[in-house]
Motif scaffolding. Structure first.
Motif, short mmCIF file in Angstrom:
data_model
loop_
_atom_site.label_atom_id
_atom_site.label_comp_id
_atom_site.label_asym_id
_atom_site.label_seq_id
_atom_site.Cartn_x
_atom_site.Cartn_y
_atom_site.Cartn_z
N ARG A 30 25.59 15.22 28.01
CA ARG A 30 24.66 14.47 27.15
C ARG A 30 23.54 15.39 26.75
NH1 ARG A 30 21.89 10.19 29.54
NH2 ARG A 30 21.38 9.53 27.45
N LEU A 31 23.16 15.34 25.50
CA LEU A 31 22.09 16.19 24.98
C LEU A 31 20.96 15.32 24.45
CD1 LEU A 31 24.27 18.73 22.94
CD2 LEU A 31 23.42 19.01 25.28
N GLY A 32 19.74 15.80 24.65
CA GLY A 32 18.57 15.16 24.08
C GLY A 32 17.81 16.21 23.29
N ARG A 33 16.88 15.77 22.48
CA ARG A 33 16.12 16.74 21.68
C ARG A 33 14.66 16.33 21.63
NH1 ARG A 33 17.19 16.80 15.44
NH2 ARG A 33 18.96 18.07 16.01
N ALA A 34 13.82 17.34 21.49
CA ALA A 34 12.38 17.14 21.30
C ALA A 34 11.91 18.24 20.37
CB ALA A 34 11.64 17.20 22.62
N THR A 35 10.88 17.91 19.55
CA THR A 35 10.39 18.90 18.57
C THR A 35 9.01 19.44 18.93
OG1 THR A 35 9.54 17.08 17.22
CG2 THR A 35 11.74 17.93 16.67
N SER A 36 8.50 19.08 20.11
CA SER A 36 7.19 19.60 20.54
C SER A 36 7.12 19.63 22.05
CB SER A 36 6.05 18.73 19.99
OG SER A 36 6.05 17.47 20.64
N GLY A 37 6.17 20.40 22.57
CA GLY A 37 5.96 20.46 24.01
C GLY A 37 5.53 19.11 24.57
N ASP A 38 4.66 18.40 23.84
CA ASP A 38 4.21 17.08 24.29
C ASP A 38 5.38 16.11 24.43
OD1 ASP A 38 1.47 17.60 24.50
OD2 ASP A 38 1.11 17.14 22.38
N LEU A 64 5.73 27.77 27.65
CA LEU A 64 5.17 28.17 28.94
C LEU A 64 4.24 27.11 29.51
CD1 LEU A 64 4.48 32.00 28.54
CD2 LEU A 64 6.23 30.90 29.95
N ASP A 65 3.47 26.45 28.63
CA ASP A 65 2.60 25.36 29.09
C ASP A 65 3.42 24.22 29.68
OD1 ASP A 65 0.32 26.73 28.25
OD2 ASP A 65 0.30 25.73 26.28
N VAL A 66 4.54 23.90 29.04
CA VAL A 66 5.42 22.85 29.55
C VAL A 66 5.91 23.22 30.95
CG1 VAL A 66 7.65 21.69 29.23
CG2 VAL A 66 6.15 22.06 27.27
N ARG A 68 4.57 25.34 33.11
CA ARG A 68 3.45 25.31 34.07
C ARG A 68 3.19 23.90 34.58
NH1 ARG A 68 1.10 28.90 30.21
NH2 ARG A 68 1.16 31.02 31.02
N TYR A 69 3.19 22.95 33.66
CA TYR A 69 2.94 21.57 34.04
C TYR A 69 4.08 21.04 34.93
CZ TYR A 69 1.55 16.71 33.79
OH TYR A 69 1.18 15.44 34.12
N MET A 70 5.31 21.32 34.55
CA MET A 70 6.47 20.85 35.33
C MET A 70 6.45 21.38 36.75
SD MET A 70 9.56 21.23 32.56
CE MET A 70 10.80 21.13 33.85
N ARG A 71 6.06 22.63 36.92
CA ARG A 71 6.10 23.25 38.25
C ARG A 71 5.04 22.68 39.19
NH1 ARG A 71 10.78 23.89 36.93
NH2 ARG A 71 11.60 25.89 36.31
N ARG A 72 4.04 21.99 38.64
CA ARG A 72 3.00 21.39 39.48
C ARG A 72 3.41 20.04 40.05
NH1 ARG A 72 -1.74 21.15 35.71
NH2 ARG A 72 -0.87 22.68 34.32
N LEU A 73 4.44 19.42 39.48
CA LEU A 73 4.86 18.08 39.90
C LEU A 73 6.14 18.14 40.73
CD1 LEU A 73 4.36 16.17 36.54
CD2 LEU A 73 2.78 16.29 38.48
N GLU A 74 6.13 17.45 41.83
CA GLU A 74 7.29 17.47 42.72
C GLU A 74 8.56 16.99 42.03
OE1 GLU A 74 8.76 15.66 46.99
OE2 GLU A 74 6.66 15.53 46.46
N GLN A 75 8.44 15.94 41.21
CA GLN A 75 9.62 15.37 40.57
C GLN A 75 10.25 16.28 39.52
OE1 GLN A 75 7.28 12.08 38.91
NE2 GLN A 75 8.31 12.43 36.97
N THR A 76 9.50 17.26 39.01
CA THR A 76 10.04 18.11 37.94
C THR A 76 10.08 19.59 38.29
OG1 THR A 76 7.85 18.34 36.94
CG2 THR A 76 9.22 16.53 36.15
N GLN A 77 9.58 19.96 39.46
CA GLN A 77 9.43 21.39 39.74
C GLN A 77 10.75 22.15 39.89
OE1 GLN A 77 7.19 22.06 43.31
NE2 GLN A 77 8.21 20.41 44.39
N HIS A 78 11.84 21.45 40.18
CA HIS A 78 13.11 22.15 40.38
C HIS A 78 14.06 22.05 39.20
CE1 HIS A 78 12.02 23.12 44.42
NE2 HIS A 78 11.77 21.85 44.69
N ILE A 79 13.64 21.42 38.11
CA ILE A 79 14.50 21.33 36.93
C ILE A 79 14.64 22.73 36.33
CG2 ILE A 79 14.75 20.39 34.60
CD1 ILE A 79 13.18 17.93 35.56
N PRO A 80 15.88 23.21 36.16
CA PRO A 80 16.05 24.55 35.58
C PRO A 80 15.62 24.60 34.12
CG PRO A 80 18.18 23.57 36.16
CD PRO A 80 17.14 22.60 36.55
#
Length: 193
Positions: A30-38, A64-66, A68-80
């Motif tokens: 399954r693929l999803g798409r987004a057009t911005s970091g937000d 890179l901002d995305v 950085r934010y992901m790595r600070r949260l436990e629920q998202t820090q391990h998403i490759p």
């Protein structure tokens, strides 16, 4: 990761999104798409994202901002995360990306075969990792529950606890053939004589 997890492709150029979707379609994920970091962060925080293909330079919130934010949260820090860049080799970008734990940094234009290989490996490895984490949590809960049962009846003897919670045999354990009690007793008597 839920079975309906998807790969999120993030780029501010529609033609790049289309090219990446076309390159990954043969994998059947399954693929999803987004057009911005937000937008990417909102989707990641909602869950069900198992891998990000993320453009580095986008207006507003950069790739890179995305990360950085992901790595600070436990629920998202391990998403490759695979970062995509069209600006050629950049030692500072490479250093920053790998310091944040990015799985790979890929230069555009992208080789579809190489991208599919990387994505398949990272996505499947992440799913296996999450499945193992889930098993560990279940086993810890089982062990904790087993330990609480012992504390409930501190005077209970080992035989009673074993009856309530019999030990599971090791998967390699060989179980001897059971015979009738009488036949076994006669064999023991014959061995003594």
């Amino acid at each position: 990761m839920p079975s309906d997890a998807r790969i999120l492709i993030v780029d501010d150029h529609e033609d790049t999104l289309y090219a990446l979707e076309s390159a990954l379609a043969p994998l059947g994920y399954r693929l999803g798409r987004a057009t911005s970091g937000d937008e990417a962060l909102k989707q990641v925080l909602r869950g069900q994202v198992g891998l990000l293909l993320l453009d580095v330079r986008m207006p507003g919130v950069s790739g890179l901002d995305v990360v950085r934010y992901m790595r600070r949260l436990e629920q998202t820090q391990h998403i490759p995360v695979i970062l995509l860049t069209g600006f050629g080799p950049d030692h500072e970008l490479t250093s920053d990306a790998f310091a944040l734990g990015v799985a790979d940094l890929v230069m555009k234009p992208i080789d579809p075969w190489a991208l599919r290989t990387k994505v398949r490996y990272l996505f499947d490895a992440h799913r296996r990792h999450l499945a193992l984490e889930h098993e560990v949590r279940e086993l810890r809960a089982l062990v904790k529950g087993h330990g609480e049962d012992h504390r409930e009846n501190p005077g209970e003897d080992q035989a009673a606890r074993t009856t309530r919670h019999p030990a599971l045999p090791h998967h390699d354990a060989r179980v001897p053939i059971q015979r009738g009690q009488g036949a076994h007793t006669e064999e023991l008597e014959q061995d003594r004589t």
